[in-house]
Write a protein that holds these residues in place. Structure first.
Motif, PDB file in Angstrom:
ATOM      1  N   LEU A 339       0.809  -1.228   0.000  1.00 39.25           N
ATOM      2  CA  LEU A 339       0.000   0.000   0.000  1.00 39.25           C
ATOM      3  C   LEU A 339       0.838   1.272   0.000  1.00 39.25           C
ATOM      4  N   HIS A 340       0.194   2.324  -0.438  1.00 38.08           N
ATOM      5  CA  HIS A 340       0.781   3.660  -0.331  1.00 38.08           C
ATOM      6  C   HIS A 340       0.396   4.322   0.984  1.00 38.08           C
ATOM      7  N   GLU A 341      -0.900   4.214   1.364  1.00 37.92           N
ATOM      8  CA  GLU A 341      -1.384   5.016   2.488  1.00 37.92           C
ATOM      9  C   GLU A 341      -2.658   4.416   3.052  1.00 37.92           C
ATOM     10  N   VAL A 342      -2.799   4.519   4.374  1.00 39.94           N
ATOM     11  CA  VAL A 342      -4.034   4.126   5.059  1.00 39.94           C
ATOM     12  C   VAL A 342      -4.642   5.365   5.683  1.00 39.94           C
ATOM     13  N   ARG A 343      -5.953   5.562   5.463  1.00 33.42           N
ATOM     14  CA  ARG A 343      -6.675   6.652   6.112  1.00 33.42           C
ATOM     15  C   ARG A 343      -7.954   6.105   6.729  1.00 33.42           C
ATOM     16  N   LEU A 344      -8.363   6.707   7.852  1.00 27.66           N
ATOM     17  CA  LEU A 344      -9.487   6.173   8.612  1.00 27.66           C
ATOM     18  C   LEU A 344     -10.711   7.076   8.626  1.00 27.66           C
ATOM     19  N   GLY A 345     -10.599   8.314   8.165  1.00 27.91           N
ATOM     20  CA  GLY A 345     -11.733   9.231   8.205  1.00 27.91           C
ATOM     21  C   GLY A 345     -12.882   8.763   7.323  1.00 27.91           C
ATOM     22  N   VAL A 346     -14.113   9.095   7.726  1.00 24.30           N
ATOM     23  CA  VAL A 346     -15.269   8.565   7.005  1.00 24.30           C
ATOM     24  C   VAL A 346     -15.428   9.188   5.627  1.00 24.30           C
ATOM     25  N   SER A 347     -14.797  10.315   5.367  1.00 23.75           N
ATOM     26  CA  SER A 347     -14.960  10.940   4.050  1.00 23.75           C
ATOM     27  C   SER A 347     -13.764  10.688   3.155  1.00 23.75           C
ATOM     28  N   THR A 348     -12.991   9.630   3.447  1.00 24.25           N
ATOM     29  CA  THR A 348     -11.881   9.326   2.552  1.00 24.25           C
ATOM     30  C   THR A 348     -12.376   9.062   1.143  1.00 24.25           C
ATOM     31  N   GLY A 349     -13.670   8.774   0.988  1.00 22.46           N
ATOM     32  CA  GLY A 349     -14.234   8.607  -0.347  1.00 22.46           C
ATOM     33  C   GLY A 349     -14.069   9.844  -1.195  1.00 22.46           C
ATOM     34  N   GLU A 350     -14.012  11.014  -0.559  1.00 23.43           N
ATOM     35  CA  GLU A 350     -13.797  12.227  -1.327  1.00 23.43           C
ATOM     36  C   GLU A 350     -12.386  12.263  -1.890  1.00 23.43           C
ATOM     37  N   ALA A 351     -11.468  11.531  -1.238  1.00 22.67           N
ATOM     38  CA  ALA A 351     -10.107  11.467  -1.744  1.00 22.67           C
ATOM     39  C   ALA A 351      -9.937  10.303  -2.703  1.00 22.67           C
ATOM     40  N   LEU A 352     -10.620   9.189  -2.428  1.00 23.07           N
ATOM     41  CA  LEU A 352     -10.427   8.033  -3.299  1.00 23.07           C
ATOM     42  C   LEU A 352     -11.573   7.048  -3.198  1.00 23.07           C
ATOM     43  N   ALA A 353     -12.660   7.291  -3.893  1.00 20.06           N
ATOM     44  CA  ALA A 353     -13.704   6.306  -4.186  1.00 20.06           C
ATOM     45  C   ALA A 353     -14.179   5.506  -2.991  1.00 20.06           C
ATOM     46  N   GLY A 354     -14.222   6.117  -1.834  1.00 15.21           N
ATOM     47  CA  GLY A 354     -14.855   5.469  -0.699  1.00 15.21           C
ATOM     48  C   GLY A 354     -14.016   4.462   0.040  1.00 15.21           C
ATOM     49  N   HIS A 355     -12.718   4.396  -0.230  1.00 16.24           N
ATOM     50  CA  HIS A 355     -11.871   3.394   0.404  1.00 16.24           C
ATOM     51  C   HIS A 355     -10.798   4.068   1.251  1.00 16.24           C
ATOM     52  N   GLY A 356     -10.434   3.430   2.356  1.00 14.59           N
ATOM     53  CA  GLY A 356      -9.448   3.995   3.268  1.00 14.59           C
ATOM     54  C   GLY A 356      -8.032   3.555   2.993  1.00 14.59           C
ATOM     55  N   ILE A 357      -7.824   2.618   2.063  1.00 15.39           N
ATOM     56  CA  ILE A 357      -6.483   2.159   1.716  1.00 15.39           C
ATOM     57  C   ILE A 357      -6.256   2.429   0.235  1.00 15.39           C
ATOM     58  N   TYR A 358      -5.138   3.057  -0.055  1.00 11.96           N
ATOM     59  CA  TYR A 358      -4.775   3.382  -1.429  1.00 11.96           C
ATOM     60  C   TYR A 358      -3.426   2.746  -1.741  1.00 11.96           C
ATOM     61  N   TYR A 359      -3.309   2.130  -2.903  1.00  8.24           N
ATOM     62  CA  TYR A 359      -2.126   1.339  -3.253  1.00  8.24           C
ATOM     63  C   TYR A 359      -1.257   1.988  -4.322  1.00  8.24           C
ATOM     64  N   GLY A 360      -1.556   3.218  -4.738  1.00  9.83           N
ATOM     65  CA  GLY A 360      -0.880   3.820  -5.870  1.00  9.83           C
ATOM     66  C   GLY A 360       0.538   4.268  -5.593  1.00  9.83           C
ATOM     67  N   THR A 361       1.448   3.315  -5.493  1.00  9.83           N
ATOM     68  CA  THR A 361       2.865   3.609  -5.365  1.00  9.83           C
ATOM     69  C   THR A 361       3.648   2.533  -6.089  1.00  9.83           C
ATOM     70  N   ALA A 362       4.710   2.942  -6.777  1.00 10.78           N
ATOM     71  CA  ALA A 362       5.520   1.978  -7.526  1.00 10.78           C
ATOM     72  C   ALA A 362       6.686   1.443  -6.719  1.00 10.78           C
ATOM     73  N   ASP A 363       7.060   2.129  -5.651  1.00  8.55           N
ATOM     74  CA  ASP A 363       8.304   1.774  -4.972  1.00  8.55           C
ATOM     75  C   ASP A 363       8.143   0.991  -3.674  1.00  8.55           C
ATOM     76  N   ALA A 364       6.991   1.088  -3.014  1.00 10.10           N
ATOM     77  CA  ALA A 364       6.836   0.426  -1.719  1.00 10.10           C
ATOM     78  C   ALA A 364       6.974  -1.090  -1.831  1.00 10.10           C
ATOM     79  N   THR A 365       6.539  -1.662  -2.952  1.00 12.48           N
ATOM     80  CA  THR A 365       6.560  -3.123  -3.085  1.00 12.48           C
ATOM     81  C   THR A 365       7.990  -3.663  -3.171  1.00 12.48           C
ATOM     82  N   PRO A 366       8.860  -3.157  -4.054  1.00 15.83           N
ATOM     83  CA  PRO A 366      10.246  -3.628  -4.005  1.00 15.83           C
ATOM     84  C   PRO A 366      10.959  -3.252  -2.714  1.00 15.83           C
ATOM     85  N   LEU A 367      10.633  -2.084  -2.137  1.00 16.79           N
ATOM     86  CA  LEU A 367      11.261  -1.702  -0.871  1.00 16.79           C
ATOM     87  C   LEU A 367      10.902  -2.673   0.249  1.00 16.79           C
ATOM     88  N   PHE A 368       9.694  -3.228   0.207  1.00 17.49           N
ATOM     89  CA  PHE A 368       9.275  -4.215   1.204  1.00 17.49           C
ATOM     90  C   PHE A 368      10.236  -5.402   1.206  1.00 17.49           C
TER      91      PHE A 368
END
Length: 728
Positions: A339-368
């Protein structure tokens, strides 16, 4: 580091603003302790502002600030006065002791220094808007909750509902009465006496009409919670953290102050999983990024291994729990993706389609995978390695099946939703990747450093396999690393410029801007030896090195702006990784100059490196110039000085082969002593270095560990030597 696709800038919290931190909760107030809904202030729990208004008055007069301090990350102490109507010196002194934990508790002490009793009406105006963190940060609260207030005894209960989400807050003040929007008490303070008044706010959260503490339906009353904030746990956590920290005697008070500040800040930025209370991860930064970020948390924990390797383990375990399982274009989730980021607020949908976890990062996976490989070399217990190995293999599968979109061997990114991040590397601002003339690169984009992290991931996985006796996997991963290195040096190298392209664009055209990203490639070892000197020369040129750190973009590039977020500013973590890369390839003097510049910059910032600062020349600006919206403290900036100490010591454990490599590169005449360094599980080391006598002593080293006084060979060389039985 950006919150999805949001603006990086936040409005001012006011001069002298004070921030308290406890896990993912935080509180921002004015210098007198008040909080105002009209500013980016308040108390935030689960990314929601539960306290928007918190204003203290004495006999109707506001408190004038005198001093404010944060003796602990979660505890604030405010001292103020109350101006009398005749403008004479005030005879009242007001002290506010605030503790942030599972709620907020404030003890107000009013001291009367007059010779006569003083009738006193204390009032705390309290209100909430349950605004989402993004709304407050960006200064436009768009949601309007249906609110009501009710009183039960000395409790004021605030209840709100929005689209089926129910929030509440219970204000308790023993002996107080509710008057309008305030809790009010009346006292007569004796001459030369004092009175004390305590008020507590406890958030209540019910999502979807149900909650762990009870049920709430639209229009129903939230059940009264007779809970009090837990003040013991924050104290226990920070006390244990401090006791476990290394103790530095470096012969330089300024540098020691920087290291102590880094230790304190990293301790304050830890957040804990309720399901795994012993598992800490590092939040990205205060105040607006007190959340789990894949890239930021991995970098920060990696760079602070010298302080506490358990942070890296907690980060890996937590990220593995959230690892992608399916393809979801709205969140950019894909199987194996970190993942890129976790958010817990109820209006995270305004930032990304109603979901609190966003995965849009290219580097976190190899860094893991790279971080797991490093932690394995630091002596992570085999059971923990085996636990995380399936997640690492899924991450490698993501690199090949999803990260490499067109089969050319490189990881690219291209967002699936216009609510996601346009750029998905660490320079994730919209204009962060550009050509030398300033033209923006078009996606899909393959960043140079992401290929370097993938190279490190393959090598790390190969070494894990080798120590497990899995020679087939070891050979496969080592071969993939070698193939990637060869392809990278062919595709990204700009022979007419003498440096590496920052990226390949959608047409596979090298993005020819001179940028700091290639310093990360030095750090991982993907750069061919015959190209390293030219890379080092460019990185340390006047166009890149300000005297304090490395610019993100060279000053002779078309998009250069020293006061921008990613196009000419200095990011301490970025510069620290460049310094590590320079040291890795043997450019010792250059690595020292860069390291000392960063440590000197930290001294000018009161011992705390900010997220970034302006990329202005030290020769023209003798003090580093702040960036206006920089996070402070920020995790990887706080970890940067710790990483600098590690690279100056050239401290490299290879515990899978029972070796510790150590080759201090400290200034002549330095006497350096570092005690209580965590090592190999339960061991604690003392490292004593005297550069006058070239003496290096390590106390507490387990008997089975061999001390190697020299620079560690590159991991690829170690792999080949091990496979050949040391006969190369």
């Amino acid at each position: 580091m950006a919150g999805w696709n949001s603006d990086n800038l936040a409005g001012s919290a006011g001069p002298g603003a004070v921030t308290l931190l406890e896990g993912s909760s935080f509180c921002i107030s004015a210098a007198n302790g008040d909080m105002s809904a009209g500013r980016p202030q308040g108390a935030f729990f689960n990314d929601t502002r539960f306290i928007a208004e918190w204003s203290l008055t004495i006999n109707g007069h506001p408190i004038e600030p005198l001093s404010a301090a944060t003796p602990e990350p979660y505890r604030g102490h405010f001292v103020g006065g109350v101006r009398s109507s005749d403008r004479a010196d005030s005879t009242l002194l007001v002290e506010r002791e605030r503790i942030l934990s599972s709620g907020l508790t404030e003890k107000v002490t009013v001291r009367n220094y007059s010779r006569a009793p003083f009738p006193c009406s204390i009032a705390m105006a309290v209100d909430t808007d349950f605004a989402d963190l993004f709304e407050v940060k960006e200064g436009h609260v768009s949601r309007r909750w249906k609110q009501r207030r009710r009183v039960e005894g000395d409790h004021l209960i605030l209840e709100s509902e929005w689209k089926g989400h129910h929030h509440g807050m219970i204000i308790t003040c023993p002996g107080a009465r509710v008057q309008d929007r305030a809790m009010v008490s009346t006292f007569t303070i004796p001459a030369h006496g004092k009175c004390t008044w305590t008020i507590t706010a406890m958030p209540q959260e019910y999502l979807g009409g149900t909650g762990a503490e009870g049920n709430a339906r639209p229009g129903s009353e939230l059940p009264l919670q007779e809970k009090i904030p837990d003040h013991v746990e924050p104290f226990r956590r920070i006390t244990e953290w401090r006791a476990a920290m290394p103790v530095a005697d470096l012969g330089d008070d300024a540098v020691e102050k920087v290291i102590r500040r880094s230790q304190e800040d990293l301790g304050s930025l830890r957040i804990f999983n309720r399901d795994h209370p012993d598992r800490a991860v590092v939040a990205a930064g205060a105040p607006w990024f007190m959340a789990l970020f894949g890239r930021d948390s991995l970098f920060a924990s990696y760079m602070s291994l010298l302080l506490d390797p358990s942070l890296a383990l907690g980060t890996l375990r937590t990220l593995a729990d959230y690892q992608g399982k399916e393809v979801n274009p709205l969140t950019e989730e894909e199987p194996g993706r970190i993942l890129h980021e976790v958010r817990l607020g109820v209006s995270t949908g305004e930032a990304l389609a109603g979901h609190g976890i966003y995965y849009g990062t290219a580097d976190a996976t190899p860094l893991f995978v790279a971080a797991l490989g490093e932690l394995n070399r630091w002596g992570l217990e085999n059971d923990a390695v085996q636990e995380l190995l399936p997640a690492a293999d899924r991450a490698l599968a993501w690199i090949e099946n999803y990260g490499d979109r067109d089969g050319d061997g490189f990881v690219e990114y291209h967002r699936y939703t216009d609510q996601g991040l346009l750029n998905q590397g660490w320079k994730d601002s919209w204009d962060g990747i550009n050509f030398a003339d300033g033209t923006l690169a078009e996606p899909p984009i393959a960043l140079c450093e992401v290929q370097a992290y993938s190279y490190s991931a393959y090598l790390g996985r190969a070494l894990i396999a080798l120590t497990n006796g899995d020679t087939d996997t070891a050979e496969i991963c080592a071969a993939k690393a070698a193939k990637l290195k060869e392809a990278f040096n062919e595709a990204f190298w700009l022979p007419d410029r003498g440096y590496f392209a920052i990226a390949l664009d959608r047409d596979k055209k090298p993005v020819d801007a001179l940028a700091s990203n290639m310093g990360h490639c030095l750090w991982t070892g993907i750069i061919d030896q015959d190209k390293a000197a030219s890379v080092a020369e460019h990185l340390m040129s006047p166009q890149m090195f300000t005297g304090w750190g490395i610019r993100t973009l060279s000053s002779d590039m078309g998009a250069y702006n020293p006061a921008s977020y990613h196009n000419g500013s200095v990011w301490p973590h970025d510069s620290a990784l460049v310094a590590a890369g320079l040291m890795r390839y043997g450019f010792v003097e250059e690595a020292q100059r860069l390291s000392y510049g960063l440590l000197e910059a930290a001294d000018h910032f009161g011992g705390r490196l900010p997220e970034l600062f302006c990329g202005l020349d030290r020769s023209n600006y003798p003090v580093p110039v702040p960036y206006p919206a920089s996070c402070s403290p920020q995790a990887w900036a706080s970890a940067a000085p710790v990483h600098l100490i590690r690279l100056l010591l050239r401290f490299d454990p290879i515990l899978i082969w029972n070796e510790l490599w150590l080759a201090p590169a400290l200034p002549p005449g330095t006497h350096f002593r570092l005690e209580n360094v965590p090592f190999a599980g339960q061991a604690r080391l003392t490292i004593d270095v005297d550069m006058n006598s070239n003496s290096v002593i390590v106390e507490g080293l387990p008997n089975h560990i061999n001390l190697r006084l020299g620079t560690r060979p590159p991991l690829a060389d170690l792999f080949r030597l091990t496979r050949s039985g040391g006969k190369e």
